[in-house]
Design an enzyme around this catalytic site. Structure first.
Site, PDB file in Angstrom:
ATOM      1  N   CYS A  31       0.838  -1.208   0.000  1.00  0.00           N
ATOM      2  CA  CYS A  31       0.000   0.000   0.000  1.00  0.00           C
ATOM      3  C   CYS A  31       0.868   1.252   0.000  1.00  0.00           C
ATOM      4  CB  CYS A  31      -0.935   0.010   1.201  1.00  0.00           C
ATOM      5  SG  CYS A  31      -2.088  -1.380   1.236  1.00  0.00           S
ATOM      6  N   ASP A  32       1.941   1.223   0.771  1.00  0.00           N
ATOM      7  CA  ASP A  32       2.901   2.320   0.811  1.00  0.00           C
ATOM      8  C   ASP A  32       3.468   2.558  -0.589  1.00  0.00           C
ATOM      9  OD1 ASP A  32       5.201   3.672   2.947  1.00  0.00           O
ATOM     10  OD2 ASP A  32       5.862   3.193   0.927  1.00  0.00           O
TER      11      ASP A  32
END
EC number: 1.11.1.24
Length: 172
Positions: free
Chosen positions: A64-65
């Site tokens: 997600c980062d």
């Protein structure tokens, strides 16, 4: 509420999605999410621009980062007619802290933690985890869904190039 099984996995384990499958050509479903300043944001607040909407499980996870950073880097080149939203169940405070630490300025992070209305209405709420599944949507200025990618395995990255190409074409 509709439950869809056999659609996604997490590290190979099957999970259940709550909500309908959003399809290309449909009017984008409404939602109410929370901005980092705790103000409500609805679909009506963001319509009128081309939207890239990335649903992610949590900004505090590696994929997600990476995904949010990549969309942030590409978003600036798309111009003012395109807005990128990343929606997760993370609290608005955690999202704001993460954005500050990551230098995110071109993506607006929004939280679905209070009502899960984005998750339910866009068919990305994971029943077993109360997190959002990984998916990318592109919505035209007219509010119609023009691109959809539900990732089968939520630990995998989306097809950035495909979503960005659709957004660029719509922005004209």
């Amino acid at each position: 509420m509709i439950e869809r099984t056999g659609i996604i996995t997490f590290k190979g384990g099957p999970l259940t999605l709550i909500g309908p499958e959003v399809k290309v050509g449909e009017v984008a479903p409404d939602f109410t999410v929370t901005a980092n300043d705790l103000s409500p944001v609805t679909m009506g607040d963001v319509i009128g621009k081309v939207l890239i909407i990335a649903a992610v499980p949590s900004l505090d996870t590696p994929v997600c980062d990476m995904e949010t950073r990549r969309f942030n880097n590409k978003a600036a080149a798309l111009g003012d007619d395109v807005k990128v939203l990343t929606i997760s169940m993370d609290l608005p405070f955690a999202q704001a802290r993460w954005c500050g630490a990551a230098g995110i300025e071109a993506v607006q992070t929004l939280s679905d933690h209070a009502h899960a209305s984005f998750g339910e209405n866009w068919g990305v709420l994971i029943k077993e985890l109360r997190l959002l599944s990984r998916a990318v949507f592109v919505v035209g200025k007219n509010g119609k869904v023009e691109y959809v990618q539900y990732l089968k395995e939520i630990t995998e990255e989306p097809d950035y190039d495909a979503a960005l190409a659709v957004a660029k074409k719509l922005a004209g």
